[in-house]
Design an enzyme around this catalytic site. Structure first.
Site, PDB file in Angstrom:
ATOM      1  N   SER A 224       0.805  -1.235   0.000  1.00  0.00           N
ATOM      2  CA  SER A 224       0.000   0.000   0.000  1.00  0.00           C
ATOM      3  C   SER A 224       0.833   1.279   0.000  1.00  0.00           C
ATOM      4  CB  SER A 224      -0.937   0.022   1.204  1.00  0.00           C
ATOM      5  OG  SER A 224      -1.973  -0.906   1.016  1.00  0.00           O
TER       6      SER A 224
ATOM      7  N   LYS B 182       0.491   3.445  -2.941  1.00  0.00           N
ATOM      8  CA  LYS B 182      -0.682   4.314  -3.107  1.00  0.00           C
ATOM      9  C   LYS B 182      -0.327   5.803  -2.988  1.00  0.00           C
ATOM     10  CE  LYS B 182      -3.657   0.678  -1.147  1.00  0.00           C
ATOM     11  NZ  LYS B 182      -4.432   0.276   0.071  1.00  0.00           N
TER      12      LYS B 182
ATOM     13  N   TYR C 127      -3.529  -2.539 -10.331  1.00  0.00           N
ATOM     14  CA  TYR C 127      -3.452  -2.324  -8.871  1.00  0.00           C
ATOM     15  C   TYR C 127      -2.590  -3.407  -8.195  1.00  0.00           C
ATOM     16  CZ  TYR C 127      -4.954  -2.315  -3.987  1.00  0.00           C
ATOM     17  OH  TYR C 127      -4.962  -2.319  -2.612  1.00  0.00           O
TER      18      TYR C 127
ATOM     19  N   TYR D 224      -4.954   3.722   7.989  1.00  0.00           N
ATOM     20  CA  TYR D 224      -6.329   3.195   8.111  1.00  0.00           C
ATOM     21  C   TYR D 224      -6.896   3.470   9.499  1.00  0.00           C
ATOM     22  CZ  TYR D 224      -3.905   0.928   4.356  1.00  0.00           C
ATOM     23  OH  TYR D 224      -3.105   0.713   3.268  1.00  0.00           O
TER      24      TYR D 224
ATOM     25  N   VAL E 201       1.179  -3.768   3.806  1.00  0.00           N
ATOM     26  CA  VAL E 201       1.143  -5.079   4.471  1.00  0.00           C
ATOM     27  C   VAL E 201       2.416  -5.895   4.268  1.00  0.00           C
ATOM     28  CG1 VAL E 201      -1.343  -5.476   4.724  1.00  0.00           C
ATOM     29  CG2 VAL E 201      -0.196  -6.155   2.610  1.00  0.00           C
TER      30      VAL E 201
HETATM   31  O1  DON Z   1      -4.911  -4.757  -1.712  1.00  0.00           O
HETATM   32  C1  DON Z   1      -4.305  -5.298  -0.781  1.00  0.00           C
HETATM   33  O2  DON Z   1      -4.890  -5.881   0.114  1.00  0.00           O
HETATM   34  C2  DON Z   1      -2.799  -5.193  -0.777  1.00  0.00           C
HETATM   35  N1  DON Z   1      -2.286  -5.252  -2.115  1.00  0.00           N
HETATM   36  C3  DON Z   1      -2.346  -3.923  -0.127  1.00  0.00           C
HETATM   37  C4  DON Z   1      -2.931  -3.711   1.257  1.00  0.00           C
HETATM   38  C5  DON Z   1      -2.018  -3.016   2.188  1.00  0.00           C
HETATM   39  O3  DON Z   1      -0.834  -2.911   1.998  1.00  0.00           O
HETATM   40  C6  DON Z   1      -2.622  -2.539   3.463  1.00  0.00           C
HETATM   41  N2  DON Z   1      -1.641  -1.864   4.288  1.00  0.00           N
HETATM   42  N3  DON Z   1      -1.182  -1.946   5.325  1.00  0.00           N
END
Ligand code: DON
Length: 309
Positions: A64, A67, A191, A243, A261
């Site tokens: 993320s 982003k 994405y 978040y 993540v």
């Molecule tokens: O879309 C997802 O779930 C992952 N590609 C990215 C989510 C993420 O990194 C949340 N952050 N902490």
């Protein structure tokens, strides 16, 4: 003046010894293979001096954190029209929440929750083939980090493509409200792939420098975004970057930050430094557990919180 090199080394030593490391993400199967014992930190100051500790050169999945850069690109393409597609309020919900989208008629709360980031990716994709849009994103990262070796980890991208059912639900739901223009599979493909870009703490801290210095990248002397836009991206990182853990991050660390993540966090000390930390174990909100603690120690010892010492 506190000794930055020494503080960064101390933090890396302390983090290596800690046993409370959180849980490595496993909902993307490929991410579960990462060593939970890893820890890296890099701080790059205004003059380009690098302070680093631990596994600072090891590439990890930025997830993320990408982003922040897709938001920057999309704002560059469509400007403030972006805010018709996505809000800029903290969500107070998990990053992959479905329920809020229904209440808000398919318009995601902010560009950092998954739904919002998928909508931003769709904006970047419009008028291009998925391959071109991805090339644009990767080249932007290479330019910012001044490193052409940065690439997508295809195994991670494929792993998420096979298992990303919630994201598919979010994208389809937004499509039903007309918030997604392109075929859902194309938008999701771009994405998943930009989330799967692999970078080291050093590369990531380099890439974030424009946000610490009013939109100008001190490494190249080039203006990446106008000062006002850098300030606003930082504001969204502070309020939405973690978040439902964003309030806690502001309370403890006091800097704009964006987590992923994969266990990375990019944090910005405006006017001072760009900082990247990485520790794969996550807390309950999906943010790096030791990464946050390391940043809390750093800002406390350096007096860098934007809220004062
Ligand atoms: O879309 C997802 O779930 C992952 N590609 C990215 C989510 C993420 O990194 C949340 N952050 N902490």
């Amino acid at each position: 003046m506190p000794d930055l090199d020494r503080i960064v080394r101390d933090i890396a030593d302390e983090m290596r010894g800690r046993t409370d490391r959180g849980e490595v993400a496993s909902y993307i199967p490929e991410l579960a293979r990462v060593d939970p014992g890893a820890f890296g930190i890099v701080v790059i100051d205004r003059d380009g001096a690098v302070a680093s500790g631990g596994d600072s050169e090891a590439p990890f999945s930025i997830q993320s954190i990408s982003k922040v850069f897709t938001l920057t690109l999309a704002l560059g393409m469509v400007g403030d029209r972006l805010w018709k597609r996505v809000g800029r309020e903290p969500s107070g919900s998990p990053f992959n929440s479905v329920v809020q989208l229904e209440y808000e008629r398919g318009v995601p709360r902010n560009p950092f929750i998954n739904a919002g980031a998928i909508a931003v990716t769709d904006v970047i994709l419009s008028g291009h083939q998925p391959r071109e849009a991805l090339g644009e994103i990767v080249r932007f990262m290479q330019f910012l980090a001044q490193d052409t070796s940065i690439a997508i980890d295809e195994a991670v991208a494929a792993s998420e493509q096979r298992t990303g059912f919630r994201n598919a639900a979010l994208a389809s739901y937004m499509k039903s409200f007309g918030v997604i223009d392109n075929p859902v599979d194309y938008t999701l493909g771009v994405y998943f792939h930009h989330c799967a870009i692999a970078m080291s703490c050093r590369q990531l801290a380099m890439a974030g420098r424009y946000l610490a210095h009013s939109g100008r990248h001190p490494g190249t002397g080039l203006s990446v975004v106008p000062p006002e836009r850098a300030r606003r991206i930082n504001a969204i990182m502070l309020t939405c970057g973690h978040y439902d853990g964003s309030g806690e991050f502001a309370y403890r660390v006091g800097l704009p930050g964006k987590s992923g993540v994969g266990g990375g966090i990019l944090a910005i000390a405006p006017g001072r430094a760009s900082i990247a930390v990485w520790s794969p174990g996550l807390d309950a909100s999906g943010n790096s557990h030791l990464g946050r603690i390391a940043l809390e120690t750093l800002t406390k010892r350096m007096g860098w919180s934007i809220f004062g010492v």
